[in-house]
Design a protein around this motif. Structure first.
Motif, PDB file in Angstrom:
ATOM      1  N   ILE A  50       0.848  -1.188   0.000  1.00 51.35           N
ATOM      2  CA  ILE A  50       0.000   0.000   0.000  1.00 51.35           C
ATOM      3  C   ILE A  50       0.887   1.241   0.000  1.00 51.35           C
ATOM      4  N   THR A  92       0.213   4.993  -0.656  1.00 51.34           N
ATOM      5  CA  THR A  92      -0.760   6.048  -0.905  1.00 51.34           C
ATOM      6  C   THR A  92      -0.675   7.085   0.193  1.00 51.34           C
ATOM      7  N   HIS A  93      -1.322   8.225  -0.028  1.00 54.33           N
ATOM      8  CA  HIS A  93      -1.358   9.275   0.983  1.00 54.33           C
ATOM      9  C   HIS A  93      -2.242   8.841   2.145  1.00 54.33           C
ATOM     10  N   PRO A  97      -5.134   8.262   4.364  1.00 52.46           N
ATOM     11  CA  PRO A  97      -6.567   8.336   4.061  1.00 52.46           C
ATOM     12  C   PRO A  97      -7.361   8.881   5.247  1.00 52.46           C
ATOM     13  N   ALA A 134     -17.274   4.055  -1.774  1.00 51.80           N
ATOM     14  CA  ALA A 134     -16.038   4.525  -2.407  1.00 51.80           C
ATOM     15  C   ALA A 134     -16.331   5.529  -3.525  1.00 51.80           C
ATOM     16  N   ARG A 184     -14.951   9.263  -3.536  1.00 50.59           N
ATOM     17  CA  ARG A 184     -14.085   9.695  -4.633  1.00 50.59           C
ATOM     18  C   ARG A 184     -14.645  10.960  -5.297  1.00 50.59           C
ATOM     19  N   PRO A 215      -9.962  11.359   0.533  1.00 54.68           N
ATOM     20  CA  PRO A 215      -9.015  10.251   0.346  1.00 54.68           C
ATOM     21  C   PRO A 215      -9.413   9.033   1.176  1.00 54.68           C
ATOM     22  N   VAL A 224      -8.793   4.394   1.493  1.00 51.95           N
ATOM     23  CA  VAL A 224      -8.134   3.150   1.095  1.00 51.95           C
ATOM     24  C   VAL A 224      -9.151   2.029   1.257  1.00 51.95           C
ATOM     25  N   THR A 257      -6.421   3.111  -8.072  1.00 58.08           N
ATOM     26  CA  THR A 257      -5.163   3.190  -7.312  1.00 58.08           C
ATOM     27  C   THR A 257      -5.378   3.177  -5.815  1.00 58.08           C
ATOM     28  N   ASP A 258      -6.653   3.164  -5.365  1.00 63.95           N
ATOM     29  CA  ASP A 258      -6.918   3.227  -3.934  1.00 63.95           C
ATOM     30  C   ASP A 258      -7.552   1.950  -3.397  1.00 63.95           C
ATOM     31  N   ALA A 306      -1.920   0.561   5.753  1.00 67.36           N
ATOM     32  CA  ALA A 306      -2.970   1.434   5.228  1.00 67.36           C
ATOM     33  C   ALA A 306      -3.088   2.739   6.004  1.00 67.36           C
TER      34      ALA A 306
END
Length: 611
Positions: free
Chosen positions: A397, A399-400, A402, A417, A421, A426, A428, A447-448, A463
């Motif tokens: 994982i 990603t920024h 969440p 989701a 979105r 943000p 995950v 991508t999430d 995560a």
């Protein structure tokens, strides 16, 4: 055939089916074996209740035509693309290797002609789709590693049966004194091309025209017309009728009429296919089993052993299965299949095989199918436990941080989701289903969303659950969601958990973990459905909303009241009856004129879940 004789024959068939099929399914031997046994019992060799085996066989062959049409309808290009490695890798090698090995044995050991050996090799390489999928479903192993491989191989076998059936007349012409009939091959190619081109441009227009009539009977007649018309066209051109039905199904596989067609054809297919297997049982030569039991037994053992030996390395190395799962795969698919009956009967009609050869092979296939459920159960007992789910390394994982973590990316998780979105929040999403992740990734570059078990602490750390604010528990498995909730509550007590619940018991167990007001997955849609039903019955929208809202409030109070006694069944029953009586009194009071002011006050509170 006079009417009394027809009715007598129909009653015999139905009675034999009603008795034999439930018995074999009760012992987990499958419905196909039940049909075969019913045919043996009522056939001329035992009770002799039905003597016209040729007439029955002629009618029943249309069941095979319908089966191949349905297979063509289910041939989704997207499904094949996702499973391309297993279907066109393992499946192709299995059919080729088994066909060559069995064909070589028939040619060199039994002295059959090349054409006969090719037909026997190809037909015996096919396994029973009906038995395989039924066993996987009963044992709940369709989603296991070996279950997915078995499904892929069976799917390719269904595809391979089509050219095999079409090749029988060509092999028959090549084995004649004149050799290969080039004119027949050219005629076959031209007719197939005409069906493909004509069907592509005409069938959808026909169904669009019929759909305007809005008549179920006409739609059913049109579906049967397409199947029978294509089969007739193929027969007039001396090409396999089953190939024509399959092509018609493929042409309509990606059309908007696919599911409607399948629903219309399915009842006819089931009945006529059962009749086909009964006719196969009626034509079985039991005298061969009585006079040459050792030969039949040797054929059964040789067939299952040879296919099993070839299947094991394919599953082990190409399918990347563990040793135990590779053994399970080999045992499951080592038997013969229902398509072999079709191919062998056609080959006998084309005089590629003698009646005795066909009888021996049919007996061997039937016995191998009967032994399969017993062998699967024996192997499972020896190996212990069920097959493991498919293994795959958890995704890394990257990603920024969440704000929201979604556990479970099914129907409810995806809706959450999509809204997040769209709002630019943000998140995950984590899901432990390989199939679900593959399905989602087909429809876009996401991508999430990551593969992994949300109950694993290391995955939650990856995560960045410590930086999130909300944890949405959207898994559809109650036990899994409870396990995840325990881990999250213990390790990340700051997270606000919003949980999906399957039913009332699931709600109470989530409340035990400190989760406030779990969301029952069908509650709000059921309330909205009820409100619309009341409006359709003539109630004003405000009054319908009022009554449904009253029910929702009382049900919410009942959930909290019963939470204190949910492990006491007697008190649960008592509180449910009391709540129902209270609700009836409320609705009776609503009918009084003085209730209008109360309803107006309550309507000011909007119905939860309404648009």
């Amino acid at each position: 055939m006079d009417s009394s004789h027809f009715l007598q024959t129909a009653v015999v068939f139905l009675l034999a089916t009603v008795i034999a099929v439930p018995l074999t399914k009760r012992f987990r031997l499958g419905s196909v074996l039940g049909y075969l046994l019913a045919g043996v019992v009522i056939g001329p060799q035992l009770l002799g209740l039905v003597s016209d085996t040729e007439g029955v066989a002629a009618i029943s062959e249309f069941g095979v035509v319908l089966m191949l049409f349905v297979i063509g309808l289910e041939l989704s290009p997207q499904r094949l693309w996702v499973m391309r490695r297993s279907v066109f890798g393992t499946g192709l090698l299995q059919v080729l290797s088994c066909s060559l090995a069995i064909g070589a044995a028939a040619y060199y050991l039994f002295g059959l002609s090349g054409s006969a050996a090719a037909i026997i090799g190809g037909s015996l390489a096919l396994s029973s789709t009906a038995f395989g999928l039924q066993i996987l479903g009963e044992r709940k192993e369709a989603g296991s590693a070996y279950g997915r491989q078995a499904f892929a191989i069976l799917l390719f076998q269904d595809l391979a049966a089509i050219p095999l059936i079409a090749a029988v007349p060509l092999l028959a012409s090549s084995s004649s004194a004149q050799g290969i009939d080039l004119l027949a091959m050219l005629r076959t190619i031209v007719v197939i091309a005409l069906v493909m081109v004509g069907g592509r441009y005409l069938l959808r227009q026909v169904f669009r025209f019929v759909a305007r009539a809005d008549s179920v009977e006409v739609s059913t007649a049109t579906a049967l017309l397409v199947v029978m018309g294509t089969a007739l066209l193929m027969e007039l051109a001396h090409v396999s009728t089953t190939l024509g039905a399959f092509l018609a199904g493929v042409l309509l596989a990606d059309s908007e009429y696919r599911h409607e067609l399948e629903s219309h054809i399915e009842p006819f297919k089931g009945l006529l296919l059962g009749l086909f297997f009964i006719s196969v049982g009626m034509s079985m030569d039991l005298s061969l089993l009585l006079h040459q039991p050792l030969l039949v037994l040797e054929l059964v053992i040789a067939l299952m052993l040879l296919k099993g030996v070839l299947l094991w390395p394919l599953g082990r190395w190409l399918g990347e299965l563990e040793r135990t799962d590779a053994l399970r795969l080999a045992v499951l698919l080592a038997c013969g299949g229902e398509f072999a009956f079709v191919v062998l009967k056609l080959a006998t009609g084309q005089q590629l095989l003698s009646a005795r050869q066909n009888g021996l092979l049919v007996l061997a296939i039937t016995l191998s199918m009967a032994l399969t459920p017993l062998l699967v159960a024996l192997v499972a007992k020896l190996l212990g436990g069920k097959s493991k789910k498919p293994t795959r390394a958890y995704d890394i994982i990257d990603t920024h941080a969440p704000r929201v973590i979604i556990a479970g990316y099914g129907r409810m998780g995806q809706i959450v989701a999509r809204v997040l979105r769209a709002q630019g929040i943000p998140f995950v999403a984590l899901d432990h289903s390989v199939e679900q992740l593959d399905l989602v990734q087909r429809f876009g570059n996401v991508t999430d969303i990551f593969y992994g078990d949300p109950a694993r602490p290391e995955l939650l750390r990856a995560a960045q659950a410590d930086k999130a604010e909300v944890f949405v528990l959207a898994s559809d498995d109650p036990e899994s969601s409870l396990r995840v909730a325990r881990v999250v509550r213990r390790q990340y007590p700051h997270l606000k958990i919003i949980a999906r619940a399957r039913n009332r018991q699931h709600v109470w167990r989530l409340m035990d973990l400190g989760i406030d007001e779990p969301v029952r997955e069908t509650l709000y849609s059921s309330l909205k459905l009820t409100r619309k039903a009341l409006e359709a019955l003539g109630l004003a929208p405000e009054q319908a909303a009022d009554q449904v809202e009253r029910f929702r409030r009382q049900d919410a109070e009942l959930i909290k009241l019963q939470y204190a006694v949910y492990d006491d069944e007697a008190k649960l029953v008592q509180t449910t009856r009391e709540a129902l009586a209270d609700l009836e009194k409320l609705f009776e009071a609503d009918a009084e004129p003085s209730a209008a002011r109360i309803r107006q006050r309550d309507v000011d509170v909007p119905l939860a879940g309404s648009d």
